[in-house]
Design a protein around this motif. Structure first.
Motif, PDB file in Angstrom:
ATOM      1  N   ASP A 164       0.833  -1.202   0.000  1.00  0.00           N
ATOM      2  CA  ASP A 164       0.000   0.000   0.000  1.00  0.00           C
ATOM      3  C   ASP A 164       0.864   1.248   0.000  1.00  0.00           C
ATOM      4  O   ASP A 164       2.023   1.227   0.399  1.00  0.00           O
ATOM      5  N   GLY A 165       0.281   2.340  -0.414  1.00  0.00           N
ATOM      6  CA  GLY A 165       0.970   3.625  -0.379  1.00  0.00           C
ATOM      7  C   GLY A 165       1.934   3.809  -1.532  1.00  0.00           C
ATOM      8  O   GLY A 165       2.185   2.901  -2.325  1.00  0.00           O
ATOM      9  N   ALA A 166       2.446   5.013  -1.615  1.00  0.00           N
ATOM     10  CA  ALA A 166       3.399   5.353  -2.676  1.00  0.00           C
ATOM     11  C   ALA A 166       4.769   4.747  -2.376  1.00  0.00           C
ATOM     12  O   ALA A 166       5.069   4.393  -1.231  1.00  0.00           O
ATOM     13  N   CYS A 167       5.579   4.633  -3.401  1.00  0.00           N
ATOM     14  CA  CYS A 167       6.959   4.177  -3.249  1.00  0.00           C
ATOM     15  C   CYS A 167       7.861   5.242  -3.855  1.00  0.00           C
ATOM     16  O   CYS A 167       7.687   5.637  -5.012  1.00  0.00           O
ATOM     17  N   ILE A 168       8.813   5.713  -3.060  1.00  0.00           N
ATOM     18  CA  ILE A 168       9.782   6.705  -3.525  1.00  0.00           C
ATOM     19  C   ILE A 168      11.166   6.086  -3.402  1.00  0.00           C
ATOM     20  O   ILE A 168      11.535   5.574  -2.344  1.00  0.00           O
ATOM     21  N   SER A 169      11.913   6.122  -4.500  1.00  0.00           N
ATOM     22  CA  SER A 169      13.274   5.586  -4.487  1.00  0.00           C
ATOM     23  C   SER A 169      14.220   6.587  -5.135  1.00  0.00           C
ATOM     24  O   SER A 169      13.820   7.395  -5.967  1.00  0.00           O
ATOM     25  N   TYR A 170      15.475   6.521  -4.715  1.00  0.00           N
ATOM     26  CA  TYR A 170      16.525   7.402  -5.226  1.00  0.00           C
ATOM     27  C   TYR A 170      17.585   6.551  -5.903  1.00  0.00           C
ATOM     28  O   TYR A 170      18.011   5.525  -5.362  1.00  0.00           O
ATOM     29  N   TRP A 171      18.029   7.001  -7.072  1.00  0.00           N
ATOM     30  CA  TRP A 171      18.969   6.253  -7.889  1.00  0.00           C
ATOM     31  C   TRP A 171      20.153   7.121  -8.269  1.00  0.00           C
ATOM     32  O   TRP A 171      19.997   8.310  -8.562  1.00  0.00           O
ATOM     33  N   SER A 172      21.323   6.517  -8.283  1.00  0.00           N
ATOM     34  CA  SER A 172      22.551   7.198  -8.714  1.00  0.00           C
ATOM     35  C   SER A 172      23.226   6.361  -9.780  1.00  0.00           C
ATOM     36  O   SER A 172      23.274   5.128  -9.682  1.00  0.00           O
ATOM     37  N   PHE A 173      23.722   7.039 -10.798  1.00  0.00           N
ATOM     38  CA  PHE A 173      24.416   6.408 -11.907  1.00  0.00           C
ATOM     39  C   PHE A 173      25.729   7.143 -12.105  1.00  0.00           C
ATOM     40  O   PHE A 173      25.740   8.370 -12.186  1.00  0.00           O
ATOM     41  N   ALA A 174      26.810   6.427 -12.200  1.00  0.00           N
ATOM     42  CA  ALA A 174      28.104   7.052 -12.491  1.00  0.00           C
ATOM     43  C   ALA A 174      28.305   7.052 -13.990  1.00  0.00           C
ATOM     44  O   ALA A 174      28.096   6.044 -14.659  1.00  0.00           O
ATOM     45  N   MET A 175      28.708   8.196 -14.521  1.00  0.00           N
ATOM     46  CA  MET A 175      29.007   8.277 -15.949  1.00  0.00           C
ATOM     47  C   MET A 175      30.273   7.483 -16.217  1.00  0.00           C
ATOM     48  O   MET A 175      31.202   7.521 -15.414  1.00  0.00           O
ATOM     49  N   PRO A 176      30.338   6.759 -17.333  1.00  0.00           N
ATOM     50  CA  PRO A 176      31.561   6.014 -17.638  1.00  0.00           C
ATOM     51  C   PRO A 176      32.738   6.963 -17.795  1.00  0.00           C
ATOM     52  O   PRO A 176      32.584   8.050 -18.333  1.00  0.00           O
ATOM     53  N   GLN A 177      33.900   6.553 -17.304  1.00  0.00           N
ATOM     54  CA  GLN A 177      35.095   7.384 -17.434  1.00  0.00           C
ATOM     55  C   GLN A 177      35.446   7.517 -18.902  1.00  0.00           C
ATOM     56  O   GLN A 177      35.380   6.552 -19.665  1.00  0.00           O
ATOM     57  N   GLY A 178      35.781   8.727 -19.270  1.00  0.00           N
ATOM     58  CA  GLY A 178      36.164   8.985 -20.646  1.00  0.00           C
ATOM     59  C   GLY A 178      34.990   9.094 -21.594  1.00  0.00           C
ATOM     60  O   GLY A 178      35.184   9.104 -22.802  1.00  0.00           O
ATOM     61  N   ALA A 179      33.763   9.124 -21.051  1.00  0.00           N
ATOM     62  CA  ALA A 179      32.599   9.264 -21.951  1.00  0.00           C
ATOM     63  C   ALA A 179      32.664  10.616 -22.633  1.00  0.00           C
ATOM     64  O   ALA A 179      32.817  11.630 -21.994  1.00  0.00           O
ATOM     65  N   PRO A 180      32.569  10.618 -23.959  1.00  0.00           N
ATOM     66  CA  PRO A 180      32.668  11.893 -24.672  1.00  0.00           C
ATOM     67  C   PRO A 180      31.457  12.763 -24.375  1.00  0.00           C
ATOM     68  O   PRO A 180      30.354  12.268 -24.225  1.00  0.00           O
ATOM     69  N   GLU A 181      31.696  14.066 -24.276  1.00  0.00           N
ATOM     70  CA  GLU A 181      30.609  15.016 -24.021  1.00  0.00           C
ATOM     71  C   GLU A 181      29.537  14.902 -25.087  1.00  0.00           C
ATOM     72  O   GLU A 181      28.364  15.062 -24.831  1.00  0.00           O
ATOM     73  N   SER A 182      29.920  14.571 -26.329  1.00  0.00           N
ATOM     74  CA  SER A 182      28.960  14.470 -27.419  1.00  0.00           C
ATOM     75  C   SER A 182      28.009  13.293 -27.229  1.00  0.00           C
ATOM     76  O   SER A 182      26.959  13.239 -27.841  1.00  0.00           O
ATOM     77  N   ALA A 183      28.368  12.331 -26.384  1.00  0.00           N
ATOM     78  CA  ALA A 183      27.502  11.181 -26.153  1.00  0.00           C
ATOM     79  C   ALA A 183      26.361  11.537 -25.219  1.00  0.00           C
ATOM     80  O   ALA A 183      25.433  10.778 -25.050  1.00  0.00           O
ATOM     81  N   LEU A 184      26.433  12.702 -24.565  1.00  0.00           N
ATOM     82  CA  LEU A 184      25.402  13.087 -23.611  1.00  0.00           C
ATOM     83  C   LEU A 184      24.213  13.675 -24.268  1.00  0.00           C
ATOM     84  O   LEU A 184      24.027  14.327 -25.083  1.00  0.00           O
TER      85      LEU A 184
END
Length: 184
Positions: A164-184
């Motif tokens: 019952d009731g609402a569910c609130i969750s928080y998520w974190s994602f690390a960007m891959p190292q060296g990911a090109p800015e153009s991929a964003l």
């Protein structure tokens, strides 16, 4: 805006709306409305579009114009909250470039499953309120208030609110190292 990012990614990929429609199974009219910001894509449709464009959904969502040290609850950018889904997705980080934070709110009356195709980065989720059934490669994990879960990159997963009731969750994602800015 997500609509502008998706249009830019499609054009950079050399795809027409018709070709993207064929790859996603979505109509050209729907995709055109998404690109013109006349409708918000559901999370599942956004996953389909990102997969067809070979783009990571969290990279698209994390690209913002300015860095913010503090983001107040009432200042969060809404990512999704379309007519087709009552689930609300909000950014809890802006302009960080390295870490993406998302708050997912599933209302009390929503019991449909939400599918993720898997990401090219690891994810960490914490249930703040309510209960969540999380399935990683079809293995069920029941998460209660205060529980956390680590999902390795590439792991297919889906989830749904339980109880019952609402569910609130928080998520974190690390960007891959060296990911090109153009991929964003």
């Amino acid at each position: 805006m997500i609509s502008e990012k998706l249009r830019e990614l499609r054009k950079n990929s050399g795809l027409t709306l018709l070709e993207l429609a064929e790859k996603t199974g979505l109509s050209t009219a729907y995709l055109s409305n998404v690109e013109r910001d006349r409708t918000s894509p559901t999370i599942n449709n956004l996953f389909k579009i990102c997969k067809a464009l070979n783009a990571d959904i969290t990279a698209i969502l994390s690209k913002t114009s300015t860095f913010k040290t503090v983001i107040r609850k009432n200042e969060r950018k809404k990512i999704f909250n379309s007519i087709n889904s009552s689930v609300k997705y909000e950014l809890t980080s802006e302009g960080t470039g390295g870490i993406v934070g998302v708050c997912i709110t599933i209302p009390a009356n929503h019991y449909e499953e939400v599918i993720s195709m898997g990401h090219d980065r690891d994810e960490l989720g914490v249930v703040a309120t309510g209960s969540l059934a999380m399935y990683l490669d079809d293995q069920e994990h029941i998460l209660e208030e205060g529980d956390s879960i680590f999902i390795k990159r590439g792991t297919s997963h889906w989830y749904k609110k339980i109880g019952d009731g609402a569910c609130i969750s928080y998520w974190s994602f690390a960007m891959p190292q060296g990911a090109p800015e153009s991929a964003l």
